[in-house]
Enzyme design. Sequence first.
Site, PDB file in Angstrom:
ATOM      1  N   ARG A 144      33.516  27.646   7.339  1.00  0.00           N
ATOM      2  CA  ARG A 144      34.489  28.751   7.145  1.00  0.00           C
ATOM      3  C   ARG A 144      33.905  30.125   7.496  1.00  0.00           C
ATOM      4  NH1 ARG A 144      35.428  25.630   2.603  1.00  0.00           N
ATOM      5  NH2 ARG A 144      37.241  24.293   2.891  1.00  0.00           N
TER       6      ARG A 144
ATOM      7  N   LYS B  42      37.423  39.209  19.040  1.00  0.00           N
ATOM      8  CA  LYS B  42      38.275  38.104  19.495  1.00  0.00           C
ATOM      9  C   LYS B  42      37.371  36.971  19.966  1.00  0.00           C
ATOM     10  CE  LYS B  42      42.639  40.134  20.946  1.00  0.00           C
ATOM     11  NZ  LYS B  42      43.570  40.331  22.069  1.00  0.00           N
TER      12      LYS B  42
ATOM     13  N   GLU C 242      36.892  46.390  34.616  1.00  0.00           N
ATOM     14  CA  GLU C 242      37.211  46.698  33.211  1.00  0.00           C
ATOM     15  C   GLU C 242      36.817  48.139  32.882  1.00  0.00           C
ATOM     16  OE1 GLU C 242      38.973  44.746  31.287  1.00  0.00           O
ATOM     17  OE2 GLU C 242      38.719  42.734  32.123  1.00  0.00           O
TER      18      GLU C 242
ATOM     19  N   LYS D 225      37.013  51.121  23.102  1.00  0.00           N
ATOM     20  CA  LYS D 225      37.435  49.843  22.523  1.00  0.00           C
ATOM     21  C   LYS D 225      37.298  49.884  21.005  1.00  0.00           C
ATOM     22  CE  LYS D 225      37.657  44.938  22.833  1.00  0.00           C
ATOM     23  NZ  LYS D 225      37.456  43.731  23.614  1.00  0.00           N
TER      24      LYS D 225
ATOM     25  N   GLU E  69      45.655  43.235  16.358  1.00  0.00           N
ATOM     26  CA  GLU E  69      46.720  43.380  17.352  1.00  0.00           C
ATOM     27  C   GLU E  69      48.110  43.231  16.735  1.00  0.00           C
ATOM     28  OE1 GLU E  69      45.623  41.511  21.016  1.00  0.00           O
ATOM     29  OE2 GLU E  69      47.493  42.074  21.985  1.00  0.00           O
TER      30      GLU E  69
ATOM     31  N   ARG F   2      45.908  47.628  20.090  1.00  0.00           N
ATOM     32  CA  ARG F   2      45.060  46.735  20.871  1.00  0.00           C
ATOM     33  C   ARG F   2      45.724  46.269  22.157  1.00  0.00           C
ATOM     34  NH1 ARG F   2      40.436  43.119  17.971  1.00  0.00           N
ATOM     35  NH2 ARG F   2      39.662  42.592  20.002  1.00  0.00           N
TER      36      ARG F   2
ATOM     37  N   ASN G 106      45.305  45.667  27.363  1.00  0.00           N
ATOM     38  CA  ASN G 106      45.820  44.737  28.378  1.00  0.00           C
ATOM     39  C   ASN G 106      46.306  45.438  29.630  1.00  0.00           C
ATOM     40  OD1 ASN G 106      45.375  42.292  27.064  1.00  0.00           O
ATOM     41  ND2 ASN G 106      47.144  42.664  25.753  1.00  0.00           N
TER      42      ASN G 106
ATOM     43  N   HIS H  34      46.406  43.604  32.793  1.00  0.00           N
ATOM     44  CA  HIS H  34      46.171  42.189  32.488  1.00  0.00           C
ATOM     45  C   HIS H  34      47.433  41.336  32.557  1.00  0.00           C
ATOM     46  CE1 HIS H  34      42.281  43.681  31.426  1.00  0.00           C
ATOM     47  NE2 HIS H  34      41.852  42.488  31.050  1.00  0.00           N
TER      48      HIS H  34
ATOM     49  N   HIS I  27      46.614  38.266  34.648  1.00  0.00           N
ATOM     50  CA  HIS I  27      46.633  36.884  34.142  1.00  0.00           C
ATOM     51  C   HIS I  27      47.546  36.018  34.996  1.00  0.00           C
ATOM     52  CE1 HIS I  27      45.256  38.208  29.870  1.00  0.00           C
ATOM     53  NE2 HIS I  27      44.248  37.875  30.638  1.00  0.00           N
TER      54      HIS I  27
ATOM     55  N   HIS J 285      37.976  37.026  36.778  1.00  0.00           N
ATOM     56  CA  HIS J 285      38.932  37.717  35.914  1.00  0.00           C
ATOM     57  C   HIS J 285      39.045  39.204  36.304  1.00  0.00           C
ATOM     58  CE1 HIS J 285      41.073  38.893  32.299  1.00  0.00           C
ATOM     59  NE2 HIS J 285      40.105  39.748  32.005  1.00  0.00           N
TER      60      HIS J 285
HETATM   61  N1  LIG Z   1      36.841  38.250  23.481  1.00  0.00           N
HETATM   62  C1  LIG Z   1      37.332  39.223  24.218  1.00  0.00           C
HETATM   63  O1  LIG Z   1      37.765  40.261  23.708  1.00  0.00           O
HETATM   64  C2  LIG Z   1      37.351  39.061  25.710  1.00  0.00           C
HETATM   65  C3  LIG Z   1      37.674  40.160  26.520  1.00  0.00           C
HETATM   66  C4  LIG Z   1      37.598  40.001  27.900  1.00  0.00           C
HETATM   67  C5  LIG Z   1      37.234  38.770  28.442  1.00  0.00           C
HETATM   68  N2  LIG Z   1      36.946  37.720  27.621  1.00  0.00           N
HETATM   69  C6  LIG Z   1      36.547  36.429  28.151  1.00  0.00           C
HETATM   70  O2  LIG Z   1      35.303  36.606  28.814  1.00  0.00           O
HETATM   71  C7  LIG Z   1      35.144  35.566  29.773  1.00  0.00           C
HETATM   72  C8  LIG Z   1      34.588  36.150  31.043  1.00  0.00           C
HETATM   73  O3  LIG Z   1      33.345  36.710  30.758  1.00  0.00           O
HETATM   74  P1  LIG Z   1      32.276  37.054  31.893  1.00  0.00           P
HETATM   75  O4  LIG Z   1      32.953  37.774  32.983  1.00  0.00           O
HETATM   76  O5  LIG Z   1      31.122  37.655  31.210  1.00  0.00           O
HETATM   77  O6  LIG Z   1      31.947  35.616  32.521  1.00  0.00           O
HETATM   78  P2  LIG Z   1      30.855  34.482  32.226  1.00  0.00           P
HETATM   79  O7  LIG Z   1      30.441  34.437  30.831  1.00  0.00           O
HETATM   80  O8  LIG Z   1      31.419  33.258  32.831  1.00  0.00           O
HETATM   81  O9  LIG Z   1      29.631  34.977  33.115  1.00  0.00           O
HETATM   82  C9  LIG Z   1      29.799  35.104  34.510  1.00  0.00           C
HETATM   83  C10 LIG Z   1      28.725  34.348  35.293  1.00  0.00           C
HETATM   84  O10 LIG Z   1      27.518  35.077  35.263  1.00  0.00           O
HETATM   85  C11 LIG Z   1      26.448  34.235  34.819  1.00  0.00           C
HETATM   86  N3  LIG Z   1      25.555  35.131  34.106  1.00  0.00           N
HETATM   87  C12 LIG Z   1      25.798  35.762  32.937  1.00  0.00           C
HETATM   88  N4  LIG Z   1      24.859  36.684  32.711  1.00  0.00           N
HETATM   89  C13 LIG Z   1      23.992  36.619  33.733  1.00  0.00           C
HETATM   90  C14 LIG Z   1      22.832  37.357  34.067  1.00  0.00           C
HETATM   91  N5  LIG Z   1      22.429  38.397  33.339  1.00  0.00           N
HETATM   92  N6  LIG Z   1      22.156  37.007  35.180  1.00  0.00           N
HETATM   93  C15 LIG Z   1      22.623  36.005  35.970  1.00  0.00           C
HETATM   94  N7  LIG Z   1      23.735  35.313  35.740  1.00  0.00           N
HETATM   95  C16 LIG Z   1      24.415  35.621  34.615  1.00  0.00           C
HETATM   96  C17 LIG Z   1      27.114  33.160  34.024  1.00  0.00           C
HETATM   97  O11 LIG Z   1      26.352  31.984  33.996  1.00  0.00           O
HETATM   98  C18 LIG Z   1      28.412  32.968  34.789  1.00  0.00           C
HETATM   99  O12 LIG Z   1      28.179  32.144  35.903  1.00  0.00           O
HETATM  100  C19 LIG Z   1      36.523  34.921  29.940  1.00  0.00           C
HETATM  101  O13 LIG Z   1      36.520  33.670  29.321  1.00  0.00           O
HETATM  102  C20 LIG Z   1      37.453  35.876  29.203  1.00  0.00           C
HETATM  103  O14 LIG Z   1      38.562  35.202  28.653  1.00  0.00           O
HETATM  104  C21 LIG Z   1      37.000  37.854  26.262  1.00  0.00           C
END
Ligand SMILES: NC(=O)c1ccc[n+]([C@@H]2O[C@H](COP(=O)([O-])OP(=O)(O)OC[C@H]3O[C@@H](n4cnc5c(N)ncnc54)[C@H](O)[C@@H]3O)[C@@H](O)[C@H]2O)c1
Length: 368
Positions: A122, A144, A186, A227, A237, A245, A249, A252, A256, A269
């Site tokens: 939990r 999130k 972003e 943020k 949200e 919040r 978007n 987005h 999306h 993304h």
């Molecule tokens: N929780 C939230 O508020 C929120 C907000 C925006 C996005 N997201 C989520 O975030 C995700 C996308 O995140 P992301 O863009 O960081 O992608 P990711 O975590 O997939 O990382 C991108 C790529 O870079 C590689 N990588 C990461 N750090 C590295 C480094 N320092 N050196 C070399 N390679 C590295 C990873 O292995 C991967 O191949 C999505 O799932 C999205 O839904 C969440």
Amino acid sequence: MKQLARELQVNLGERSYPIRIGRDLGNDISGFITALTKEGRQGAVLIDDHFLNSQPEFSQQIISGIPHLIIPSGEGSKSVEQLTRGWNFLTASKIDRSGFLIAVGGGVVGDLAGFVAASYLRGVSFYQVPTTLLSMVDSSVGGKTGINLEAGKNLIGSFHQPDCVWADLDLLNSLPAREFSAGMAEVVKYGMLADRGLFEQLLDSSVALCPSSPALPELIHRCCSIKAKIVQADEREMSGLQGGRALLNLGHTFGHAIEKVAGYGTYLHGEAVAIGLVCAFRLSQFLGKCTKHSESDILNLLTSYNLPCLLKEPVKLADLNLAMYADKKVKRGVLRFVVMEEIGDAYCIEGVQSDLVDRVWTSVGAIA
Ligand SMILES: NC(=O)c1ccc[n+]([C@@H]2O[C@H](COP(=O)([O-])OP(=O)(O)OC[C@H]3O[C@@H](n4cnc5c(N)ncnc54)[C@H](O)[C@@H]3O)[C@@H](O)[C@H]2O)c1
């Protein structure tokens, strides 16, 4: 040499936490882990596979003396399978309710580990070490967490704030350039939604930012501050049309839909968000807003980071509209857009005429 350039606080009462931004923060983080362990708290790490291989020295510093689980790189890891692996790993590592979990990776590992921590016993404490630009400015902050289902992205999840976030910019040195650019989308989004000065600063700088840019810590601080402020006002949200919040978007709703219709993986993304930002700006202009900046400002800025402003391959307008209505953000069948009064001043709107939306889609290359 360690440089803690910036620190800010996300103020959420008993769920408040600091975001520490700097370079060479490995000792800081490992010292913190040692201190927790000395208190008798058992910790564990979930770490991204690619990151571990790309930055072995830093990774070893964090995972030495503490159980770690390697998470395969990529969106596919936000899955029930990896979630179960995470839970079983915590059980095997004898993590009790006083224990803690550290996420080392981009948004994928952060979202997965956050949900593992939120749901295990939990809820146990959770720390974020974001390793992509996107995760430093966005996903590691705000609480999130979640995983995907076949039916859609982020359909399972919860709000679970981290206890601390360390954004160590040296970790970006190994990040592929395309991923850095996706994170910049972003950053541009933050400027467009809440900080005109930031947008203009990006526009005016003659050279594109890179991981070693001296301006980067301040920039990340600025994005995290925006943020944090939004999350503080609307943690879960619930703000509806007032924005809150949902303002995060911006770009987005369009983005999306592009990701979904083009097939996940076609666009990063951030790349889909870049096209979405162009769409949001055009929609704002069709509504008679955003008159102080010309469209070429946005196009030039996004293009300077090799971000797309047009669909790579034409896709059907009807499919994009369908995907938008299937988005989990749609409430009671009403589609809501985030648009701008001017750059830096975003708001939410419902009841946009469908022909305006169609014009926007067509302008980025959608076909009938
Ligand atoms: N929780 C939230 O508020 C929120 C907000 C925006 C996005 N997201 C989520 O975030 C995700 C996308 O995140 P992301 O863009 O960081 O992608 P990711 O975590 O997939 O990382 C991108 C790529 O870079 C590689 N990588 C990461 N750090 C590295 C480094 N320092 N050196 C070399 N390679 C590295 C990873 O292995 C991967 O191949 C999505 O799932 C999205 O839904 C969440």
